[in-house]
Motif scaffolding. Structure first.
Motif, PDB file in Angstrom:
ATOM      1  N   ARG A 109       0.820  -1.222   0.000  1.00  0.00           N
ATOM      2  CA  ARG A 109       0.000   0.000   0.000  1.00  0.00           C
ATOM      3  C   ARG A 109       0.847   1.262   0.000  1.00  0.00           C
ATOM      4  O   ARG A 109       0.486   2.266  -0.600  1.00  0.00           O
ATOM      5  CB  ARG A 109      -0.952  -0.008   1.184  1.00  0.00           C
ATOM      6  N   GLN A 110       1.984   1.208   0.687  1.00  0.00           N
ATOM      7  CA  GLN A 110       2.835   2.394   0.786  1.00  0.00           C
ATOM      8  C   GLN A 110       4.012   2.372  -0.174  1.00  0.00           C
ATOM      9  O   GLN A 110       4.756   3.350  -0.255  1.00  0.00           O
ATOM     10  CB  GLN A 110       3.340   2.553   2.221  1.00  0.00           C
ATOM     11  N   GLY A 111       4.198   1.255  -0.882  1.00  0.00           N
ATOM     12  CA  GLY A 111       5.296   1.163  -1.840  1.00  0.00           C
ATOM     13  C   GLY A 111       6.663   1.064  -1.202  1.00  0.00           C
ATOM     14  O   GLY A 111       7.646   1.587  -1.741  1.00  0.00           O
ATOM     15  N   LEU A 112       6.740   0.376  -0.078  1.00  0.00           N
ATOM     16  CA  LEU A 112       8.014   0.243   0.630  1.00  0.00           C
ATOM     17  C   LEU A 112       8.571  -1.162   0.486  1.00  0.00           C
ATOM     18  O   LEU A 112       7.839  -2.146   0.583  1.00  0.00           O
ATOM     19  CB  LEU A 112       7.819   0.539   2.121  1.00  0.00           C
ATOM     20  N   LEU A 113       9.877  -1.249   0.264  1.00  0.00           N
ATOM     21  CA  LEU A 113      10.582  -2.528   0.221  1.00  0.00           C
ATOM     22  C   LEU A 113      11.643  -2.483   1.304  1.00  0.00           C
ATOM     23  O   LEU A 113      12.524  -1.603   1.293  1.00  0.00           O
ATOM     24  CB  LEU A 113      11.214  -2.765  -1.147  1.00  0.00           C
ATOM     25  N   ASN A 114      11.541  -3.398   2.270  1.00  0.00           N
ATOM     26  CA  ASN A 114      12.451  -3.419   3.426  1.00  0.00           C
ATOM     27  C   ASN A 114      12.473  -2.060   4.138  1.00  0.00           C
ATOM     28  O   ASN A 114      13.514  -1.598   4.581  1.00  0.00           O
ATOM     29  CB  ASN A 114      13.853  -3.853   3.010  1.00  0.00           C
ATOM     30  N   GLY A 115      11.311  -1.404   4.187  1.00  0.00           N
ATOM     31  CA  GLY A 115      11.186  -0.145   4.903  1.00  0.00           C
ATOM     32  C   GLY A 115      11.571   1.101   4.131  1.00  0.00           C
ATOM     33  O   GLY A 115      11.463   2.205   4.649  1.00  0.00           O
ATOM     34  N   ASN A 116      12.052   0.925   2.888  1.00  0.00           N
ATOM     35  CA  ASN A 116      12.485   2.063   2.072  1.00  0.00           C
ATOM     36  C   ASN A 116      11.592   2.220   0.849  1.00  0.00           C
ATOM     37  O   ASN A 116      11.082   1.220   0.335  1.00  0.00           O
ATOM     38  CB  ASN A 116      13.931   1.864   1.614  1.00  0.00           C
ATOM     39  N   PRO A 117      11.432   3.456   0.361  1.00  0.00           N
ATOM     40  CA  PRO A 117      10.643   3.639  -0.866  1.00  0.00           C
ATOM     41  C   PRO A 117      11.223   2.804  -2.014  1.00  0.00           C
ATOM     42  O   PRO A 117      12.433   2.837  -2.267  1.00  0.00           O
ATOM     43  CB  PRO A 117      10.778   5.133  -1.160  1.00  0.00           C
ATOM     44  N   ALA A 118      10.357   2.034  -2.666  1.00  0.00           N
ATOM     45  CA  ALA A 118      10.807   1.180  -3.769  1.00  0.00           C
ATOM     46  C   ALA A 118      10.884   2.014  -5.044  1.00  0.00           C
ATOM     47  O   ALA A 118       9.922   2.687  -5.413  1.00  0.00           O
ATOM     48  CB  ALA A 118       9.841   0.015  -3.946  1.00  0.00           C
ATOM     49  N   GLN A 119      12.037   1.959  -5.700  1.00  0.00           N
ATOM     50  CA  GLN A 119      12.249   2.692  -6.944  1.00  0.00           C
ATOM     51  C   GLN A 119      12.962   1.788  -7.940  1.00  0.00           C
ATOM     52  O   GLN A 119      13.701   0.892  -7.558  1.00  0.00           O
ATOM     53  CB  GLN A 119      13.087   3.939  -6.700  1.00  0.00           C
ATOM     54  N   GLY A 120      12.746   2.024  -9.213  1.00  0.00           N
ATOM     55  CA  GLY A 120      13.439   1.263 -10.256  1.00  0.00           C
ATOM     56  C   GLY A 120      13.158  -0.228 -10.165  1.00  0.00           C
ATOM     57  O   GLY A 120      11.999  -0.651 -10.077  1.00  0.00           O
ATOM     58  N   ASP A 121      14.228  -1.029 -10.164  1.00  0.00           N
ATOM     59  CA  ASP A 121      14.090  -2.482 -10.103  1.00  0.00           C
ATOM     60  C   ASP A 121      13.353  -2.933  -8.839  1.00  0.00           C
ATOM     61  O   ASP A 121      12.582  -3.883  -8.865  1.00  0.00           O
ATOM     62  CB  ASP A 121      15.459  -3.171 -10.155  1.00  0.00           C
TER      63      ASP A 121
END
Length: 88
Positions: A59-71
């Protein structure tokens, strides 16, 4: 079913299915994807031949607590699709 056929089927069922994440060099471990709570996801993936564990917030677009960008954003999107489907 013979014992050999049973063993072959059991081995096939335990094989890991890797999904190539579009527009990246990453591969998502399909069987590892687990929905967690309300919009969370837990999974493993291959990066440069190494298996990596990750968590995400769909929902928030976070991967491992960080904003997910690119790959990372492509990877998170793929994991969320597996966990929750197109509507999740």
């Amino acid at each position: 079913m013979s014992p050999d056929q049973f063993a072959d089927r059991a081995a096939a069922a335990q094989r890991t299915v890797w999904i190539v994440v579009p527009q990246t060099a990453l591969q998502l471990n399909y069987a590892s994807v687990q929905a967690v709570g309300d919009g969370g996801v837990r999974f493993t993936y291959l990066a440069a031949g190494a298996s990596v564990s990750a968590t995400g917030d769909c929902r928030q677009g976070l991967l491992n607590g960080n904003p997910a960008q690119g790959d990372s954003a492509q990877l998170l999107h793929a994991a969320c699709q597996v966990a929750f489907g197109a509507g999740g």
